[in-house]
Write a protein that holds these residues in place. Sequence first.
Motif, mmCIF file in Angstrom:
data_model
loop_
_atom_site.group_PDB
_atom_site.id
_atom_site.type_symbol
_atom_site.label_atom_id
_atom_site.label_comp_id
_atom_site.label_asym_id
_atom_site.label_seq_id
_atom_site.Cartn_x
_atom_site.Cartn_y
_atom_site.Cartn_z
ATOM 1 N N ALA A 206 55.952 -17.668 -0.674
ATOM 2 C CA ALA A 206 56.857 -17.658 0.308
ATOM 3 C C ALA A 206 55.814 -16.765 1.740
ATOM 4 C CB ALA A 206 58.276 -16.952 -0.054
ATOM 5 N N ARG A 207 56.683 -17.742 2.295
ATOM 6 C CA ARG A 207 56.101 -18.069 4.183
ATOM 7 C C ARG A 207 56.222 -16.288 4.683
ATOM 8 N NH1 ARG A 207 54.004 -22.248 7.700
ATOM 9 N NH2 ARG A 207 54.006 -20.505 8.881
ATOM 10 N N SER A 208 55.491 -15.438 4.572
ATOM 11 C CA SER A 208 55.747 -14.205 5.486
ATOM 12 C C SER A 208 56.402 -14.054 6.325
ATOM 13 C CB SER A 208 54.329 -13.521 6.324
ATOM 14 O OG SER A 208 53.894 -14.526 7.340
ATOM 15 N N GLU B 219 43.138 -22.781 4.867
ATOM 16 C CA GLU B 219 43.631 -23.718 5.537
ATOM 17 C C GLU B 219 44.799 -24.212 4.763
ATOM 18 O OE1 GLU B 219 43.470 -25.051 8.529
ATOM 19 O OE2 GLU B 219 42.320 -23.927 9.540
ATOM 20 N N HIS B 220 43.919 -24.493 3.426
ATOM 21 C CA HIS B 220 44.945 -24.592 2.239
ATOM 22 C C HIS B 220 46.287 -24.434 2.256
ATOM 23 C CE1 HIS B 220 45.700 -26.567 -1.780
ATOM 24 N NE2 HIS B 220 45.915 -25.259 -2.100
ATOM 25 N N ARG B 221 46.509 -22.781 1.895
ATOM 26 C CA ARG B 221 47.073 -22.406 1.770
ATOM 27 C C ARG B 221 48.779 -22.047 2.769
ATOM 28 N NH1 ARG B 221 46.384 -16.772 -2.359
ATOM 29 N NH2 ARG B 221 45.418 -18.558 -4.025
ATOM 30 N N LEU B 222 47.961 -22.214 3.659
ATOM 31 C CA LEU B 222 48.343 -21.401 5.800
ATOM 32 C C LEU B 222 48.322 -22.522 6.666
ATOM 33 C CD1 LEU B 222 48.120 -17.557 4.950
ATOM 34 C CD2 LEU B 222 50.469 -18.757 4.508
ATOM 35 N N GLY B 223 47.425 -23.772 6.548
ATOM 36 C CA GLY B 223 47.240 -24.421 7.705
ATOM 37 C C GLY B 223 47.299 -25.975 7.709
ATOM 38 N N ALA B 224 45.968 -26.606 8.286
ATOM 39 C CA ALA B 224 46.445 -27.125 8.318
ATOM 40 C C ALA B 224 46.149 -28.428 6.871
ATOM 41 C CB ALA B 224 44.974 -28.281 9.240
ATOM 42 N N GLY B 225 45.424 -27.561 5.990
ATOM 43 C CA GLY B 225 45.714 -28.443 4.362
ATOM 44 C C GLY B 225 46.680 -28.207 3.716
ATOM 45 N N ILE B 226 48.030 -27.601 3.929
ATOM 46 C CA ILE B 226 49.075 -27.383 3.393
ATOM 47 C C ILE B 226 49.375 -28.521 2.611
ATOM 48 C CG2 ILE B 226 51.883 -26.994 3.125
ATOM 49 C CD1 ILE B 226 50.714 -24.634 5.320
ATOM 50 N N GLY B 227 50.170 -28.459 1.288
ATOM 51 C CA GLY B 227 50.014 -29.694 0.932
ATOM 52 C C GLY B 227 49.292 -31.168 0.480
ATOM 53 N N HIS B 228 47.737 -30.292 0.890
ATOM 54 C CA HIS B 228 46.492 -30.842 -0.540
ATOM 55 C C HIS B 228 45.871 -29.997 -1.540
ATOM 56 C CE1 HIS B 228 46.987 -34.292 3.268
ATOM 57 N NE2 HIS B 228 47.217 -33.660 3.983
ATOM 58 N N ARG C 83 40.195 -17.780 13.249
ATOM 59 C CA ARG C 83 41.017 -16.127 12.311
ATOM 60 C C ARG C 83 41.058 -17.234 10.931
ATOM 61 N NH1 ARG C 83 46.725 -15.091 12.760
ATOM 62 N NH2 ARG C 83 46.539 -13.309 11.616
ATOM 63 N N ALA C 84 40.443 -17.983 10.517
ATOM 64 C CA ALA C 84 40.444 -18.819 9.297
ATOM 65 C C ALA C 84 39.914 -18.049 8.095
ATOM 66 C CB ALA C 84 39.747 -20.342 8.998
ATOM 67 N N ALA C 85 38.961 -17.459 8.674
ATOM 68 C CA ALA C 85 38.150 -16.576 7.456
ATOM 69 C C ALA C 85 38.413 -15.121 7.413
ATOM 70 C CB ALA C 85 36.357 -16.926 7.650
ATOM 71 N N VAL C 86 39.393 -14.561 7.981
ATOM 72 C CA VAL C 86 39.289 -13.387 7.921
ATOM 73 C C VAL C 86 41.132 -13.748 6.830
ATOM 74 C CG1 VAL C 86 40.864 -12.900 9.443
ATOM 75 C CG2 VAL C 86 40.169 -11.236 8.863
ATOM 76 N N ILE C 87 41.551 -15.034 7.519
ATOM 77 C CA ILE C 87 43.065 -14.691 6.557
ATOM 78 C C ILE C 87 42.504 -15.468 5.407
ATOM 79 C CG2 ILE C 87 45.068 -16.635 6.420
ATOM 80 C CD1 ILE C 87 45.423 -14.204 9.069
ATOM 81 N N GLY C 88 41.569 -16.321 4.627
ATOM 82 C CA GLY C 88 41.236 -16.176 3.794
ATOM 83 C C GLY C 88 40.471 -15.158 3.288
#
Length: 395
Positions: free
Chosen positions: A32-34, A205-214, A373-378
Amino acid sequence: MTLRPVAAPSPGSTSSLRAANQRRIIDALRDARSDTAVTQADLARTTQLAPATVSNIVRDLAGVGLVETIGGAGRRGTEVRISRRAGLVGAVDFGQRHLRVAIGDLGGSVLAEHRLPIVPDQAYDEALALADRTLTTLLDGLDAPRADVLTVGMGLAAPLAGDGRTVDASILPGWEGVDAARAAERTFGRPVRVDNDANLSALAEHRLGAGIGHDCLVYVKASNGLGAGMIIDGQLFRGGAGTAGEIGHVTYDESGPICRCGGRGCLEAYTSVRVLQEFMRLQHPDASVGELLTRALAGDLAVQRALEEVGTRLGWGVAILANLINPTCVVLGGDMSQAGDLLLDAVRGGIRRHAMPAVAGGLTVTMSALRERAAVIGALLLALDGTELGLPVAG
Protein backbone atom coordinates in the motif's frame (compact mmCIF):
# COMPACT_ATOMS: atom_id res chain seq x y z
CA MET A 1 10.41 -5.82 21.09
CA THR A 2 11.91 -8.99 19.65
CA LEU A 3 9.50 -10.92 17.45
CA ARG A 4 9.77 -14.66 17.05
CA PRO A 5 10.15 -15.84 13.46
CA VAL A 6 7.30 -17.92 12.19
CA ALA A 7 7.74 -21.61 12.90
CA ALA A 8 8.01 -24.00 9.97
CA PRO A 9 4.57 -25.64 10.02
CA SER A 10 3.59 -28.87 8.37
CA PRO A 11 2.53 -28.43 4.73
CA GLY A 12 -1.23 -28.19 4.43
CA SER A 13 -1.73 -27.84 8.19
CA THR A 14 -3.87 -25.20 9.91
CA SER A 15 -0.64 -23.57 11.13
CA SER A 16 0.68 -23.43 7.57
CA LEU A 17 -2.50 -21.77 6.31
CA ARG A 18 -2.53 -19.23 9.14
CA ALA A 19 1.14 -18.34 8.54
CA ALA A 20 0.42 -17.88 4.82
CA ASN A 21 -2.51 -15.60 5.62
CA GLN A 22 -0.40 -13.55 8.02
CA ARG A 23 2.11 -12.99 5.23
CA ARG A 24 -0.68 -11.98 2.85
CA ILE A 25 -1.77 -9.31 5.31
CA ILE A 26 1.77 -8.04 5.80
CA ASP A 27 2.45 -8.01 2.04
CA ALA A 28 -0.75 -6.06 1.44
CA LEU A 29 0.28 -3.46 4.03
CA ARG A 30 3.75 -3.18 2.50
CA ASP A 31 2.35 -2.80 -1.01
CA ALA A 32 0.00 0.00 0.00
CA ARG A 33 1.12 3.58 -0.59
CA SER A 34 2.63 5.03 2.58
CA ASP A 35 0.30 8.05 2.42
CA THR A 36 -2.85 5.94 2.06
CA ALA A 37 -4.91 4.67 4.99
CA VAL A 38 -5.63 0.93 4.85
CA THR A 39 -8.63 -0.43 6.70
CA GLN A 40 -9.44 -4.00 7.65
CA ALA A 41 -12.11 -3.91 4.94
CA ASP A 42 -9.43 -2.91 2.41
CA LEU A 43 -7.27 -5.82 3.55
CA ALA A 44 -10.15 -8.24 3.15
CA ARG A 45 -10.73 -7.05 -0.42
CA THR A 46 -7.03 -7.05 -1.33
CA THR A 47 -6.20 -10.45 0.15
CA GLN A 48 -9.62 -12.03 -0.57
CA LEU A 49 -9.70 -13.31 2.98
CA ALA A 50 -12.87 -13.36 5.04
CA PRO A 51 -13.35 -10.22 7.19
CA ALA A 52 -13.34 -12.34 10.36
CA THR A 53 -10.05 -13.96 9.33
CA VAL A 54 -8.51 -10.55 8.70
CA SER A 55 -9.75 -9.29 12.06
CA ASN A 56 -8.23 -12.27 13.92
CA ILE A 57 -4.90 -11.99 12.13
CA VAL A 58 -4.68 -8.23 12.70
CA ARG A 59 -5.38 -8.83 16.41
CA ASP A 60 -2.56 -11.41 16.58
CA LEU A 61 -0.11 -9.18 14.70
CA ALA A 62 -0.99 -6.21 16.89
CA GLY A 63 -0.48 -8.35 19.97
CA VAL A 64 3.20 -8.88 19.12
CA GLY A 65 3.75 -5.27 18.05
CA LEU A 66 4.02 -5.93 14.33
CA VAL A 67 1.03 -3.80 13.31
CA GLU A 68 -0.94 -1.06 15.00
CA THR A 69 -4.56 -0.10 14.59
CA ILE A 70 -6.43 3.20 14.65
CA GLY A 71 -10.11 3.12 15.53
CA GLY A 72 -12.71 3.63 12.83
CA ALA A 73 -16.38 2.89 12.28
CA GLY A 74 -16.49 -0.70 13.51
CA ARG A 75 -13.81 -3.33 13.15
CA ARG A 76 -13.90 -3.27 9.35
CA GLY A 77 -13.30 0.49 9.38
CA THR A 78 -10.29 0.20 11.68
CA GLU A 79 -7.10 1.46 9.99
CA VAL A 80 -4.11 -0.87 10.07
CA ARG A 81 -0.44 -0.10 9.49
CA ILE A 82 2.88 -1.75 10.17
CA SER A 83 4.05 -0.57 13.56
CA ARG A 84 7.09 1.59 14.13
CA ARG A 85 7.91 -0.88 16.93
CA ALA A 86 8.39 -3.62 14.33
CA GLY A 87 11.72 -2.13 13.32
CA LEU A 88 13.43 0.15 10.80
CA VAL A 89 15.42 -0.13 7.59
CA GLY A 90 18.32 2.02 6.43
CA ALA A 91 19.22 3.23 2.94
CA VAL A 92 22.57 4.54 1.67
CA ASP A 93 23.26 5.95 -1.81
CA PHE A 94 26.85 6.64 -2.91
CA GLY A 95 27.17 8.80 -6.01
CA GLN A 96 30.40 10.19 -7.39
CA ARG A 97 30.06 13.42 -5.43
CA HIS A 98 27.24 12.80 -2.99
CA LEU A 99 26.14 10.56 -0.15
CA ARG A 100 22.47 10.27 0.74
CA VAL A 101 21.32 8.34 3.83
CA ALA A 102 17.72 7.62 4.86
CA ILE A 103 15.82 5.76 7.57
CA GLY A 104 12.44 4.21 6.85
CA ASP A 105 9.86 2.19 8.71
CA LEU A 106 8.71 -1.26 7.62
CA GLY A 107 5.69 0.24 5.94
CA GLY A 108 7.95 2.05 3.48
CA SER A 109 7.67 5.59 4.87
CA VAL A 110 10.85 7.70 4.97
CA LEU A 111 11.29 8.96 8.53
CA ALA A 112 14.60 10.82 8.17
CA GLU A 113 16.98 11.64 5.35
CA HIS A 114 20.20 13.60 4.79
CA ARG A 115 22.38 14.40 1.77
CA LEU A 116 25.99 15.59 1.94
CA PRO A 117 28.87 16.04 -0.53
CA ILE A 118 31.80 13.64 -0.83
CA VAL A 119 34.99 13.68 -2.88
CA PRO A 120 35.01 11.41 -5.97
CA ASP A 121 38.11 9.40 -5.04
CA GLN A 122 37.32 8.84 -1.36
CA ALA A 123 38.48 5.45 -0.05
CA TYR A 124 35.61 3.04 0.55
CA ASP A 125 36.29 2.65 4.28
CA GLU A 126 36.27 6.43 4.79
CA ALA A 127 33.06 6.72 2.77
CA LEU A 128 31.40 3.97 4.81
CA ALA A 129 32.52 5.59 8.07
CA LEU A 130 30.89 8.85 6.97
CA ALA A 131 27.69 6.99 6.08
CA ASP A 132 27.79 5.25 9.47
CA ARG A 133 28.09 8.56 11.33
CA THR A 134 25.21 9.98 9.30
CA LEU A 135 23.10 6.91 10.04
CA THR A 136 23.79 7.35 13.75
CA THR A 137 22.79 11.02 13.61
CA LEU A 138 19.50 10.19 11.91
CA LEU A 139 18.75 7.44 14.43
CA ASP A 140 19.52 9.78 17.31
CA GLY A 141 17.03 12.23 15.84
CA LEU A 142 14.40 9.50 15.89
CA ASP A 143 15.42 8.39 19.39
CA ALA A 144 16.01 4.90 17.97
CA PRO A 145 18.87 2.49 18.75
CA ARG A 146 20.96 0.88 16.01
CA ALA A 147 19.43 -2.49 16.92
CA ASP A 148 16.09 -1.28 15.54
CA VAL A 149 17.59 -1.26 12.02
CA LEU A 150 16.88 -4.71 10.61
CA THR A 151 18.46 -4.30 7.16
CA VAL A 152 20.37 -1.64 5.20
CA GLY A 153 20.05 -1.22 1.43
CA MET A 154 23.00 0.42 -0.33
CA GLY A 155 23.48 1.76 -3.85
CA LEU A 156 26.77 2.38 -5.64
CA ALA A 157 27.52 4.24 -8.86
CA ALA A 158 29.38 1.18 -10.13
CA PRO A 159 28.46 -2.18 -11.68
CA LEU A 160 28.55 -5.12 -9.30
CA ALA A 161 29.37 -8.72 -10.13
CA GLY A 162 27.26 -11.61 -8.88
CA ASP A 163 29.57 -12.03 -5.88
CA GLY A 164 28.96 -8.43 -4.80
CA ARG A 165 32.33 -7.02 -5.86
CA THR A 166 32.63 -3.85 -7.89
CA VAL A 167 33.91 -4.69 -11.37
CA ASP A 168 34.42 -1.18 -12.75
CA ALA A 169 34.97 1.51 -10.15
CA SER A 170 36.20 4.26 -12.47
CA ILE A 171 33.47 6.58 -11.16
CA LEU A 172 34.12 5.47 -7.56
CA PRO A 173 37.83 4.54 -7.69
CA GLY A 174 38.00 4.08 -3.93
CA TRP A 175 35.72 1.04 -4.27
CA GLU A 176 37.74 -0.92 -6.82
CA GLY A 177 37.34 -4.68 -6.26
CA VAL A 178 35.62 -4.21 -2.87
CA ASP A 179 33.09 -6.73 -1.56
CA ALA A 180 30.71 -3.88 -0.84
CA ALA A 181 28.08 -5.75 1.18
CA ARG A 182 30.61 -7.40 3.49
CA ALA A 183 32.50 -4.15 4.04
CA ALA A 184 29.26 -2.31 4.80
CA GLU A 185 28.09 -5.01 7.20
CA ARG A 186 31.34 -4.70 9.14
CA THR A 187 30.86 -0.93 9.38
CA PHE A 188 27.11 -0.73 10.06
CA GLY A 189 26.85 -3.89 12.15
CA ARG A 190 23.63 -4.82 10.32
CA PRO A 191 22.74 -7.04 7.33
CA VAL A 192 23.32 -5.13 4.07
CA ARG A 193 22.03 -5.60 0.52
CA VAL A 194 23.86 -3.79 -2.29
CA ASP A 195 23.02 -2.97 -5.90
CA ASN A 196 23.98 -0.61 -8.68
CA ASP A 197 22.33 2.81 -8.35
CA ALA A 198 20.66 2.63 -11.79
CA ASN A 199 19.06 -0.69 -10.82
CA LEU A 200 17.78 0.80 -7.58
CA SER A 201 16.42 3.84 -9.40
CA ALA A 202 14.60 1.56 -11.83
CA LEU A 203 13.09 -0.33 -8.89
CA ALA A 204 11.94 2.90 -7.23
CA GLU A 205 10.44 4.39 -10.39
CA HIS A 206 8.67 1.10 -11.16
CA ARG A 207 7.00 0.88 -7.77
CA LEU A 208 6.59 4.49 -6.69
CA GLY A 209 7.46 6.84 -9.55
CA ALA A 210 7.08 7.44 -13.26
CA GLY A 211 7.04 3.73 -14.10
CA ILE A 212 4.03 2.67 -12.03
CA GLY A 213 1.95 0.25 -14.07
CA HIS A 214 4.82 -0.69 -16.40
CA ASP A 215 6.22 -4.19 -15.85
CA CYS A 216 8.78 -3.79 -18.65
CA LEU A 217 10.73 -0.61 -17.97
CA VAL A 218 14.16 0.91 -18.56
CA TYR A 219 15.62 3.59 -16.30
CA VAL A 220 18.50 5.51 -17.92
CA LYS A 221 20.85 7.48 -15.69
CA ALA A 222 22.82 10.14 -17.58
CA SER A 223 25.34 11.82 -15.30
CA ASN A 224 29.11 11.49 -15.08
CA GLY A 225 28.55 8.04 -16.57
CA LEU A 226 25.71 6.45 -18.48
CA GLY A 227 23.95 3.36 -17.19
CA ALA A 228 20.56 1.70 -17.21
CA GLY A 229 18.45 -0.37 -14.87
CA MET A 230 15.90 -2.75 -16.35
CA ILE A 231 12.64 -4.13 -15.02
CA ILE A 232 11.44 -7.18 -16.95
CA ASP A 233 8.22 -8.98 -16.00
CA GLY A 234 8.02 -6.76 -12.93
CA GLN A 235 11.44 -7.82 -11.60
CA LEU A 236 14.90 -6.27 -11.72
CA PHE A 237 16.99 -7.86 -14.46
CA ARG A 238 20.67 -8.00 -13.53
CA GLY A 239 21.98 -10.41 -16.18
CA GLY A 240 24.11 -13.52 -15.84
CA ALA A 241 27.05 -11.82 -14.11
CA GLY A 242 25.09 -9.01 -12.46
CA THR A 243 26.18 -6.20 -14.80
CA ALA A 244 23.24 -5.87 -17.20
CA GLY A 245 22.32 -2.37 -18.34
CA GLU A 246 25.76 -0.92 -19.09
CA ILE A 247 24.39 0.97 -22.08
CA GLY A 248 27.16 3.54 -21.79
CA HIS A 249 29.67 1.02 -23.10
CA VAL A 250 27.90 0.20 -26.34
CA THR A 251 30.24 1.27 -29.16
CA TYR A 252 28.92 4.43 -30.80
CA ASP A 253 31.98 5.12 -32.96
CA GLU A 254 34.81 2.60 -33.15
CA SER A 255 37.16 5.41 -34.19
CA GLY A 256 36.13 7.55 -31.24
CA PRO A 257 38.01 8.46 -28.05
CA ILE A 258 39.26 5.92 -25.54
CA CYS A 259 36.66 5.37 -22.83
CA ARG A 260 37.37 4.97 -19.12
CA CYS A 261 36.46 1.27 -19.55
CA GLY A 262 39.36 0.80 -22.01
CA GLY A 263 37.11 0.55 -25.07
CA ARG A 264 37.00 3.04 -27.90
CA GLY A 265 34.11 5.25 -28.90
CA CYS A 266 31.66 4.16 -26.17
CA LEU A 267 28.29 5.92 -26.08
CA GLU A 268 29.12 7.35 -22.66
CA ALA A 269 31.93 9.37 -24.26
CA TYR A 270 29.27 11.21 -26.27
CA THR A 271 26.45 11.65 -23.76
CA SER A 272 27.81 12.30 -20.24
CA VAL A 273 27.88 15.63 -18.42
CA ARG A 274 31.58 15.89 -19.25
CA VAL A 275 30.69 15.94 -22.94
CA LEU A 276 28.23 18.80 -22.44
CA GLN A 277 30.89 20.75 -20.55
CA GLU A 278 33.43 20.06 -23.29
CA PHE A 279 31.01 21.30 -25.96
CA MET A 280 30.69 24.55 -24.00
CA ARG A 281 34.36 24.95 -23.09
CA LEU A 282 34.86 28.06 -25.25
CA GLN A 283 31.60 29.87 -24.44
CA HIS A 284 31.38 28.92 -20.75
CA PRO A 285 34.82 27.57 -19.73
CA ASP A 286 34.23 27.22 -15.99
CA ALA A 287 30.51 26.42 -15.91
CA SER A 288 29.23 23.43 -13.93
CA VAL A 289 26.67 21.17 -15.53
CA GLY A 290 23.99 22.74 -13.35
CA GLU A 291 24.92 26.21 -14.56
CA LEU A 292 24.87 25.05 -18.18
CA LEU A 293 21.44 23.50 -17.80
CA THR A 294 20.17 26.69 -16.15
CA ARG A 295 21.48 28.67 -19.12
CA ALA A 296 19.79 26.30 -21.53
CA LEU A 297 16.45 26.62 -19.75
CA ALA A 298 16.88 30.41 -19.82
CA GLY A 299 17.24 30.38 -23.60
CA ASP A 300 20.98 30.01 -24.30
CA LEU A 301 20.86 28.66 -27.88
CA ALA A 302 24.42 27.29 -27.83
CA VAL A 303 23.77 25.12 -24.77
CA GLN A 304 20.40 24.08 -26.19
CA ARG A 305 22.12 22.92 -29.39
CA ALA A 306 24.67 20.95 -27.38
CA LEU A 307 21.86 19.33 -25.36
CA GLU A 308 20.07 18.42 -28.56
CA GLU A 309 23.21 16.72 -29.85
CA VAL A 310 23.72 14.79 -26.62
CA GLY A 311 20.05 13.84 -26.37
CA THR A 312 19.86 12.57 -29.95
CA ARG A 313 22.87 10.33 -29.35
CA LEU A 314 21.32 9.12 -26.12
CA GLY A 315 18.14 8.35 -28.04
CA TRP A 316 20.19 6.18 -30.39
CA GLY A 317 21.37 4.10 -27.43
CA VAL A 318 17.90 3.89 -25.90
CA ALA A 319 16.55 2.73 -29.28
CA ILE A 320 18.96 -0.22 -29.18
CA LEU A 321 17.62 -1.27 -25.78
CA ALA A 322 14.05 -0.67 -26.91
CA ASN A 323 14.49 -2.86 -29.99
CA LEU A 324 15.98 -5.63 -27.84
CA ILE A 325 13.59 -5.81 -24.89
CA ASN A 326 10.56 -3.80 -26.08
CA PRO A 327 9.86 -1.85 -22.86
CA THR A 328 6.63 0.09 -22.48
CA CYS A 329 8.34 2.88 -20.53
CA VAL A 330 11.75 4.58 -20.49
CA VAL A 331 12.50 6.86 -17.53
CA LEU A 332 15.33 9.39 -17.82
CA GLY A 333 17.22 10.34 -14.67
CA GLY A 334 20.60 11.61 -13.50
CA ASP A 335 22.09 15.09 -13.68
CA MET A 336 21.28 15.54 -17.37
CA SER A 337 17.57 15.06 -16.70
CA GLN A 338 17.50 18.50 -15.07
CA ALA A 339 17.25 19.83 -18.63
CA GLY A 340 13.66 18.59 -18.74
CA ASP A 341 11.93 18.77 -22.12
CA LEU A 342 15.07 20.08 -23.83
CA LEU A 343 16.67 16.68 -23.30
CA LEU A 344 13.47 14.67 -23.46
CA ASP A 345 12.49 15.95 -26.91
CA ALA A 346 15.94 15.17 -28.31
CA VAL A 347 15.93 11.64 -26.85
CA ARG A 348 12.48 11.01 -28.29
CA GLY A 349 13.71 12.19 -31.67
CA GLY A 350 16.65 9.80 -31.53
CA ILE A 351 14.36 6.93 -30.60
CA ARG A 352 11.93 7.68 -33.44
CA ARG A 353 14.84 7.71 -35.88
CA HIS A 354 16.45 4.43 -34.78
CA ALA A 355 13.82 2.23 -33.10
CA MET A 356 11.43 0.00 -34.99
CA PRO A 357 8.13 1.82 -35.55
CA ALA A 358 6.20 -0.87 -33.69
CA VAL A 359 8.56 -0.42 -30.71
CA ALA A 360 8.69 3.39 -30.69
CA GLY A 361 4.92 3.67 -31.17
CA GLY A 362 4.12 1.88 -27.93
CA LEU A 363 6.86 3.48 -25.84
CA THR A 364 6.36 6.08 -23.11
CA VAL A 365 9.50 8.21 -22.60
CA THR A 366 9.37 10.38 -19.50
CA MET A 367 11.46 12.05 -16.83
CA SER A 368 12.07 10.57 -13.40
CA ALA A 369 9.36 11.38 -10.88
CA LEU A 370 11.68 10.74 -7.92
CA ARG A 371 14.58 12.73 -9.42
CA GLU A 372 17.74 12.79 -7.29
CA ARG A 373 16.10 10.65 -4.57
CA ALA A 374 15.41 7.69 -6.86
CA ALA A 375 18.46 5.65 -5.86
CA VAL A 376 18.03 6.10 -2.09
CA ILE A 377 14.32 5.24 -2.34
CA GLY A 378 15.33 2.16 -4.34
CA ALA A 379 17.85 1.26 -1.63
CA LEU A 380 15.08 1.53 0.95
CA LEU A 381 12.90 -0.82 -1.13
CA LEU A 382 15.83 -3.22 -1.50
CA ALA A 383 16.21 -3.30 2.28
CA LEU A 384 12.48 -3.85 2.77
CA ASP A 385 12.46 -6.70 0.26
CA GLY A 386 15.33 -8.32 2.15
CA THR A 387 13.78 -7.98 5.60
CA GLU A 388 11.97 -11.04 6.93
CA LEU A 389 9.44 -9.86 9.48
CA GLY A 390 9.04 -11.90 12.62
CA LEU A 391 5.50 -13.33 12.73
CA PRO A 392 3.68 -14.74 15.73
CA VAL A 393 3.93 -18.51 15.89
CA ALA A 394 0.78 -19.91 14.39
CA GLY A 395 -0.96 -22.21 16.78
